[in-house]
Design a protein around this motif. Structure first.
Motif, PDB file in Angstrom:
ATOM      1  N   GLY A   1       0.948  -1.323  -0.138  1.00 36.05           N
ATOM      2  CA  GLY A   1       0.022  -0.116  -0.076  1.00 36.05           C
ATOM      3  C   GLY A   1       0.753   1.088   0.004  1.00 36.05           C
TER       4      GLY A   1
ATOM      5  N   TYR B   1      -0.488  -1.495  11.720  1.00 37.07           N
ATOM      6  CA  TYR B   1      -1.178  -2.101  10.540  1.00 37.07           C
ATOM      7  C   TYR B   1      -0.274  -3.106  10.195  1.00 37.07           C
TER       8      TYR B   1
ATOM      9  N   ASP C   1      -3.455   2.128  -1.811  1.00 35.02           N
ATOM     10  CA  ASP C   1      -4.277   1.943  -0.812  1.00 35.02           C
ATOM     11  C   ASP C   1      -3.477   2.454   0.691  1.00 35.02           C
ATOM     12  N   SER C   2      -4.511   2.770   1.592  1.00 38.35           N
ATOM     13  CA  SER C   2      -4.134   3.280   2.711  1.00 38.35           C
ATOM     14  C   SER C   2      -3.754   2.001   3.573  1.00 38.35           C
TER      15      SER C   2
ATOM     16  N   LEU D   1      -4.787   1.545   6.580  1.00 41.58           N
ATOM     17  CA  LEU D   1      -6.253   1.444   7.041  1.00 41.58           C
ATOM     18  C   LEU D   1      -6.859   0.378   6.332  1.00 41.58           C
ATOM     19  N   ALA D   2      -7.093   0.962   4.991  1.00 45.83           N
ATOM     20  CA  ALA D   2      -7.828   0.088   4.007  1.00 45.83           C
ATOM     21  C   ALA D   2      -7.315  -1.276   3.637  1.00 45.83           C
ATOM     22  N   ILE D   3      -5.974  -1.582   3.771  1.00 49.59           N
ATOM     23  CA  ILE D   3      -5.452  -2.684   3.763  1.00 49.59           C
ATOM     24  C   ILE D   3      -5.853  -3.744   5.051  1.00 49.59           C
ATOM     25  N   GLN D   4      -5.872  -2.781   6.021  1.00 47.60           N
ATOM     26  CA  GLN D   4      -6.099  -3.757   7.539  1.00 47.60           C
ATOM     27  C   GLN D   4      -7.400  -3.910   7.464  1.00 47.60           C
ATOM     28  N   GLN D   5      -8.460  -3.163   6.873  1.00 42.33           N
ATOM     29  CA  GLN D   5      -9.753  -3.603   6.897  1.00 42.33           C
ATOM     30  C   GLN D   5     -10.256  -4.853   6.116  1.00 42.33           C
ATOM     31  N   ARG D   6      -9.176  -4.859   4.847  1.00 47.42           N
ATOM     32  CA  ARG D   6      -9.384  -6.186   4.100  1.00 47.42           C
ATOM     33  C   ARG D   6      -9.018  -7.409   4.681  1.00 47.42           C
TER      34      ARG D   6
END
Length: 668
Positions: free
Chosen positions: A64, A99, A157-158, A160-165
């Protein structure tokens, strides 16, 4: 790359993951993370946490925006993947890598954990640790499907977005819901083709609902003990079964010979797991009528002698789950015979469970009538063994704060409730409404258990006369019950009172269902004893002190000496503290099964010892009972003076109960 192709590529990597080269291929090539490969310092770590690792952790890869999402690899110093070593390391690493995905291996890199940490906003920001286990050679399709979701092709991708994935990929509930739906579809499909003997319980639609649920329960239990290494893979290997069995026809949808069910499953259930290892053998022709401890269906095997070798090293388990329900009531009884399981060589007494139900190819069936919903007009179903092989089973029950992305023993309870909730076309209502069956979620069970134990234990320790106003026993007890956090301080006297209170506790669930509440009580009490008495000395002394018989005392010594610490805790908590009642016999059976699995997980396997070192499972007939708790019992009025004969009878009854709990055979 197409999703199906990527899943297959990831599956191939996982099946051969034995070193860092495989990890590089997974993250640097297939999932598009950037190479980092930088050692991380553990200089400030406590010595115990440093010693748990074979070498310094590695910042293995990044993904990311600015590569701020990290893949961190840790190699443990032990030959096993120990959760107790992983969590402290993760807590320390999270300070600098908020993360991240953490990858752990054992020392020789033959087993791996991919570990996600999710912050649970509804549990005061507590960390929920979730794992995917990878051991080459095991069923890894679910692991491959989940890990494919971690791709970071989009470099912008941030973190945070990768963590949510990652959080979504490690969602245990998604995996279990998929499993429940597949099992429910198979269940309705099987009801149309399976037929059990005349004495097996039938529902209003004439079908064998209870018998099919019992079959699923027994088979799922086999998968759990197979995970423990107690059942050979060959018994569920389609290719080997084709070579081994005469008439095995999984590809013929109209064939009803039921060779796999009769030759493998019935012999495994009744003549293997329910028969001591040195007592096994083939039934003699025209002899041994109704002898369910002997192998049958010899004509199904191309090489009967070789077949015995395949069953030979499976330990005797006992415990009632695999007791054959066929009965001979003796001469003069009318009717004399009861046929429920149909473990018989007589064609008119046998069940029909065709081979295609276990190994048949995927096909489309109409289940709209079973579900009462037209959207189930075209449902894909496949053989049950093939479905089970797609999933990872774990013999450790998850906690609210530590979970494996796999199917744990709790799923048996959920599957049971799911099947009871199925639509009944005869009544037009759901079976759940008819039986009052509702599965209690783990979080609610955990809350109920904590509240009950705090109320019970706080009354036992009370407040010290010298305690100041800052001493709050309830807060210390809640900290004691918590799965995370430090163990609170208790005085030696308080610790003794708490252990004594647990030893004398009696917990009864009057509507036990599939055992969610008593299982929650068991695991929480084991957790508490582990904190209060980590070396098991106090708990062990209390259990041995109760026994008058020298043989039973020696047996108790072996319980603690030959198994993991939690086995001795669980066994005596189950024997002395936990009870359940339910109006449905099949619910009681499933509750027993969950307790059996809980005991199996903490037994040590010793190939050189009798029965592989596996202690036979206890008899739980007096612990979990099928009855209606809404109907009261007539009680005589209390006498002013207690008859001493009552005390003597109660003492005799306690001794008989102890002997029954550990009996291996009906004669024992």
């Amino acid at each position: 790359m197409a999703q199906v192709d990527r899943q297959q590529a990831v599956l191939n990597i996982l099946q051969n993951l034995r070193d860092l080269d495989g990890l590089k291929k997974l993250f640097w090539e297939e999932l598009n993370y950037e190479r980092e490969n930088k050692p991380l310092s553990v200089r400030q770590w406590p010595d115990s946490d440093k010693d748990a690792l074979a070498e310094d952790p590695i910042l293995f890869a990044g993904g990311g925006e600015d590569n701020d999402f990290h893949i961190v690899y840790c190699r443990l110093a032990s030959a096993e993947l120990k959760r107790g070593s992983e969590r402290p390391a993760v807590n320390l690493l999270l300070r600098d890598h908020p993360y991240a995905l953490f990858v752990f291996s054992n020392q020789n890199q033959s087993a791996w954990h991919f570990l996600n940490v999710k912050y649970d906003a509804q549990a005061e920001k507590r960390r929920l640790v979730r794992r995917i286990t990878v051991r080459p050679g095991e069923g890894l399709r679910t692991a491959a499907e989940r890990l494919c979701m971690l791709d970071v092709s989009d470099r912008s991708d941030s973190p945070l977005a990768i963590q949510q994935r990652h959080d979504e990929a490690f969602d245990v509930e998604k995996v279990t819901k998929d499993f429940y739906r597949e099992i429910a579809n198979w269940y309705f499909w099987a009801l149309k083709h399976a037929e059990f003997p005349k004495d097996a319980p039938k529902e209003k639609d004439g079908r064998d609902h209870i018998s099919v649920i019992r079959l699923i329960t027994r088979l799922i239990f086999l998968l759990f003990i197979k995970e423990k290494g107690l059942i050979p893979d060959v018994l569920f290997d389609r290719r080997r079964l084709v070579e081994m069995l005469e008439g095995f026809a999984p590809d013929k949808p109209r064939n009803t010979d039921s060779v796999f069910y009769r030759a493998i499953l019935q012999n495994l259930f009744f003549a293997t797991l329910n028969t001591e290892m040195d007592q096994r053998g083939w039934r003699r022709e025209d002899q041994n009528f109704m002898a369910h401890c002997l192998y049958r269906h010899k004509d199904c095997f191309r090489d009967p002698k070789a077949a015995l070798e395949w069953f030979k090293n499976i330990p005797f388990l006992n415990g009632g789950l695999f007791e054959c329900l066929d009965k001979d009531f003796g001469e003069g009884a009318k009717p004399r015979y009861l046929r429920v399981d149909g473990f018989s060589d007589r064609p008119d007494s046998r069940p029909t469970v065709p081979d295609f139900l276990f190994f048949g190819p995927e096909q489309e069936v109409d289940l709209s009538g079973d579900y009462g919903d037209k959207k189930f007009k075209k449902v894909r179903v496949r053989g049950l063994i093939d479905t089970l092989n797609r999933y990872k089973f774990t013999i450790e029950e998850n906690t609210p704060f530590d979970q494996e992305v796999a199917l744990d023993p709790e799923l048996c309870g959920k599957v049971f409730e799911n099947l009871l909730a199925a639509y009944n076309p005869e009544t037009g209502t759901t079976a759940r409404k008819a039986t009052g069956s509702f599965y209690t979620p783990r979080e609610i069970v955990d809350y109920m258990v904590d509240e009950a134990l705090v109320a019970f234990l706080s009354d036992k320790i009370g407040r010290s006369d010298k305690a100041d106003e800052s001493d709050k026993p309830d807060e210390r007890l809640r900290a004691l019950l918590a799965y995370d956090g430090e163990t609170p301080q208790f005085t030696g006297a308080e610790t003794e009172k708490l252990i004594d209170a647990i030893d004398n506790l009696k917990a009864l669930d009057p509507a036990v269902g599939s055992g969610a509440f008593p299982m929650g009580i068991l695991h929480k009490l084991v957790h508490v004893l582990g904190k209060l008495d980590p070396d098991n000395e106090r708990w062990k002394a209390k259990q041995i002190a109760k026994l008058d018989d020298a043989v039973m005392r020696e047996e108790a010594e072996r319980v603690f000496r030959d198994n993991y610490d939690n086995y001795g805790r669980k066994l005596y908590l189950i024997e002395n503290c936990i009870y359940g009642v339910d109006i449905q016999p099949i619910a009681v059976q499933i509750a027993k099964m969950r307790f059996f699995i809980s005991l199996i997980v903490d037994q040590k396997i010793n190939p050189a010892a009798p029965n592989l070192g596996v202690r036979a499972l206890p008899n739980l007939e007096t612990k979990f009972v099928a009855a209606n708790t809404l109907i009261g019992i007539e009680r005589p009025k209390q006498m002013l003076l207690r008859n001493p004969e009552i005390d003597r009878k109660e003492a005799e009854l306690r001794k008989v109960r102890e002997q029954h709990f550990t009996a291996k055979t009906p004669k024992a």
